[in-house]
Design a protein around this motif. Sequence first.
Motif, PDB file in Angstrom:
ATOM      1  N   ILE A   1       0.910  -1.026   0.144  1.00 35.70           N
ATOM      2  CA  ILE A   1       0.175  -0.044   0.220  1.00 35.70           C
ATOM      3  C   ILE A   1       0.569   1.216  -0.117  1.00 35.70           C
ATOM      4  O   ILE A   1       1.608   1.527   1.153  1.00 35.70           O
ATOM      5  CB  ILE A   1      -1.347   0.313   0.585  1.00 35.70           C
ATOM      6  CG1 ILE A   1      -1.852  -1.337   1.389  1.00 35.70           C
ATOM      7  CG2 ILE A   1      -1.814   1.659   1.017  1.00 35.70           C
ATOM      8  CD1 ILE A   1      -2.718  -1.746   1.982  1.00 35.70           C
ATOM      9  N   ASN A   2       0.826   2.284  -1.022  1.00 36.46           N
ATOM     10  CA  ASN A   2       1.501   3.466  -1.130  1.00 36.46           C
ATOM     11  C   ASN A   2       0.865   4.460  -0.950  1.00 36.46           C
ATOM     12  O   ASN A   2      -0.396   4.657  -1.268  1.00 36.46           O
ATOM     13  CB  ASN A   2       2.378   3.031  -2.390  1.00 36.46           C
ATOM     14  CG  ASN A   2       2.587   4.849  -2.923  1.00 36.46           C
ATOM     15  OD1 ASN A   2       1.940   5.028  -3.623  1.00 36.46           O
ATOM     16  ND2 ASN A   2       4.804   4.876  -2.844  1.00 36.46           N
ATOM     17  N   TYR A   3       0.807   5.573  -0.042  1.00 38.69           N
ATOM     18  CA  TYR A   3       0.228   6.667  -0.267  1.00 38.69           C
ATOM     19  C   TYR A   3       1.155   7.832   0.201  1.00 38.69           C
ATOM     20  O   TYR A   3       2.092   7.303   0.894  1.00 38.69           O
ATOM     21  CB  TYR A   3      -0.152   6.506   1.059  1.00 38.69           C
ATOM     22  CG  TYR A   3       0.328   5.554   1.986  1.00 38.69           C
ATOM     23  CD1 TYR A   3      -0.135   6.691   3.274  1.00 38.69           C
ATOM     24  CD2 TYR A   3       0.646   4.777   2.671  1.00 38.69           C
ATOM     25  CE1 TYR A   3       0.585   6.448   4.427  1.00 38.69           C
ATOM     26  CE2 TYR A   3       0.940   4.008   3.960  1.00 38.69           C
ATOM     27  CZ  TYR A   3       1.525   5.172   5.199  1.00 38.69           C
ATOM     28  OH  TYR A   3       1.371   5.243   6.487  1.00 38.69           O
ATOM     29  N   ARG A   4       0.337   8.637   0.830  1.00 36.05           N
ATOM     30  CA  ARG A   4       0.870  10.368   1.027  1.00 36.05           C
ATOM     31  C   ARG A   4       1.126  10.643   2.296  1.00 36.05           C
ATOM     32  O   ARG A   4      -0.951  10.101   2.213  1.00 36.05           O
ATOM     33  CB  ARG A   4       1.439  11.066  -0.054  1.00 36.05           C
ATOM     34  CG  ARG A   4       2.004  12.096   0.505  1.00 36.05           C
ATOM     35  CD  ARG A   4       1.591  13.482  -0.553  1.00 36.05           C
ATOM     36  NE  ARG A   4       2.308  13.072  -1.895  1.00 36.05           N
ATOM     37  CZ  ARG A   4       3.965  12.550  -1.731  1.00 36.05           C
ATOM     38  NH1 ARG A   4       4.822  13.353  -0.913  1.00 36.05           N
ATOM     39  NH2 ARG A   4       4.625  12.490  -2.913  1.00 36.05           N
ATOM     40  N   THR A   5       1.420  11.274   3.421  1.00 35.95           N
ATOM     41  CA  THR A   5       1.297  11.360   4.437  1.00 35.95           C
ATOM     42  C   THR A   5      -0.343  12.755   4.117  1.00 35.95           C
ATOM     43  O   THR A   5       0.767  13.468   3.243  1.00 35.95           O
ATOM     44  CB  THR A   5       1.970  11.973   5.739  1.00 35.95           C
ATOM     45  OG1 THR A   5       2.703  10.346   6.265  1.00 35.95           O
ATOM     46  CG2 THR A   5       1.573  12.111   6.561  1.00 35.95           C
TER      47      THR A   5
ATOM     48  N   HIS B   1      13.907  -1.635   4.182  1.00 33.86           N
ATOM     49  CA  HIS B   1      12.283  -2.456   3.987  1.00 33.86           C
ATOM     50  C   HIS B   1      11.408  -1.790   3.141  1.00 33.86           C
ATOM     51  O   HIS B   1      10.634  -2.858   2.087  1.00 33.86           O
ATOM     52  CB  HIS B   1      12.158  -1.861   5.390  1.00 33.86           C
ATOM     53  CG  HIS B   1      11.193  -3.171   6.321  1.00 33.86           C
ATOM     54  ND1 HIS B   1       9.609  -3.228   5.226  1.00 33.86           N
ATOM     55  CD2 HIS B   1      11.457  -3.539   7.224  1.00 33.86           C
ATOM     56  CE1 HIS B   1       9.310  -4.366   6.635  1.00 33.86           C
ATOM     57  NE2 HIS B   1      10.739  -4.648   7.174  1.00 33.86           N
ATOM     58  N   LEU B   2      11.158  -0.646   2.850  1.00 30.72           N
ATOM     59  CA  LEU B   2      10.556  -0.364   1.853  1.00 30.72           C
ATOM     60  C   LEU B   2      10.369  -0.608   0.243  1.00 30.72           C
ATOM     61  O   LEU B   2       9.553  -1.842   0.181  1.00 30.72           O
ATOM     62  CB  LEU B   2      10.600   1.051   1.472  1.00 30.72           C
ATOM     63  CG  LEU B   2       9.472   2.198   3.139  1.00 30.72           C
ATOM     64  CD1 LEU B   2       9.859   3.168   2.937  1.00 30.72           C
ATOM     65  CD2 LEU B   2       8.352   2.011   3.159  1.00 30.72           C
ATOM     66  N   LEU B   3      11.662  -0.032  -0.190  1.00 29.95           N
ATOM     67  CA  LEU B   3      11.870  -1.237  -1.674  1.00 29.95           C
ATOM     68  C   LEU B   3      12.200  -2.446  -2.060  1.00 29.95           C
ATOM     69  O   LEU B   3      11.644  -2.706  -3.069  1.00 29.95           O
ATOM     70  CB  LEU B   3      13.520  -0.324  -1.576  1.00 29.95           C
ATOM     71  CG  LEU B   3      13.262   1.469  -1.931  1.00 29.95           C
ATOM     72  CD1 LEU B   3      14.605   2.217  -2.710  1.00 29.95           C
ATOM     73  CD2 LEU B   3      12.522   1.999  -3.085  1.00 29.95           C
ATOM     74  N   GLY B   4      12.584  -3.208  -0.818  1.00 30.43           N
ATOM     75  CA  GLY B   4      12.674  -4.506  -0.817  1.00 30.43           C
ATOM     76  C   GLY B   4      11.122  -5.250  -1.009  1.00 30.43           C
ATOM     77  O   GLY B   4      11.002  -5.912  -1.562  1.00 30.43           O
TER      78      GLY B   4
ATOM     79  N   GLU C   1       8.607   4.549  -4.430  1.00 35.65           N
ATOM     80  CA  GLU C   1       8.251   3.050  -3.853  1.00 35.65           C
ATOM     81  C   GLU C   1       7.329   2.843  -5.551  1.00 35.65           C
ATOM     82  O   GLU C   1       7.426   1.432  -5.477  1.00 35.65           O
ATOM     83  CB  GLU C   1       7.499   3.100  -3.276  1.00 35.65           C
ATOM     84  CG  GLU C   1       7.870   3.484  -1.442  1.00 35.65           C
ATOM     85  CD  GLU C   1       6.961   3.694  -0.478  1.00 35.65           C
ATOM     86  OE1 GLU C   1       7.304   3.297   0.774  1.00 35.65           O
ATOM     87  OE2 GLU C   1       5.594   3.568  -1.128  1.00 35.65           O
ATOM     88  N   ILE C   2       6.939   3.810  -6.268  1.00 30.08           N
ATOM     89  CA  ILE C   2       6.283   3.168  -7.053  1.00 30.08           C
ATOM     90  C   ILE C   2       7.216   2.952  -8.079  1.00 30.08           C
ATOM     91  O   ILE C   2       6.706   2.038  -9.382  1.00 30.08           O
ATOM     92  CB  ILE C   2       5.287   4.992  -7.717  1.00 30.08           C
ATOM     93  CG1 ILE C   2       4.391   5.248  -6.630  1.00 30.08           C
ATOM     94  CG2 ILE C   2       4.313   4.998  -9.188  1.00 30.08           C
ATOM     95  CD1 ILE C   2       3.585   6.385  -7.066  1.00 30.08           C
TER      96      ILE C   2
END
Length: 227
Positions: free
Chosen positions: A6-10, A49-52, A84-85
């Motif tokens: 789940i990719n999102y912006r704060t 962690h994020l990119l993996g 991330e995208i």
Amino acid sequence: MPEIFINYRTNDGEHAATTLDNALRARFGDENVYRASRSIAPGDKFDDHLLGNARSSSVLLALIGDRWLGHPRLGIDGDWVTKEILESYRCHRRVIPVLVGRRTERPARNELPDRLMWLADCQTLRYDHQNDESDLKRIGDSLADLVPALAAADRTAAAPPPEEPTAPAGRDTYRTRLDTNNGVVQIGRTHNVNQNGQGANYVAGDQKGNVSHTFGPASPSRATTDE
């Protein structure tokens, strides 16, 4: 590794991200859904962690709210939403834009940074809190259709119907039962063959009792009717 990232912006899609995270984990299991603020443990190196996980997940859901497109960091090197995208896209993972809210429109190519222009060509899903139940179901159904591992983990999938039990014998039950030497054969509601010894008798009609016929070498045949 999780199947859904789940990719999102704060301050744009974080509330929708939490709702989706909870709903998708309830349906597919905790291990199949990744959301950074929940999934990164204290002390973990968040960049790896994020990119993996963006690299290894089967699907990235890019949550696009009404302030997503105009954010000044969108498309720059240090923007984690963009990183991330792009990481997921470079690894040939499926990227699905999720439009958050009823009025959020699909971004046009000329509105996106050059390296995100391809996002305008991706089919979208929508999440609107006013259609919470139906939108969450639609998103979950789409993911289950696209990812075999999610279909296998789907907790809402219909269980196979149980085997029908054998109906008990009764007035409207058709059954056949045969004992080779001493038993009963019933055909339909009122057709009975009563067998005892070496003979048998067939009776048709609405019988309230039993009609039996016995043959044997040592005794004469006998027929009785019990009311």
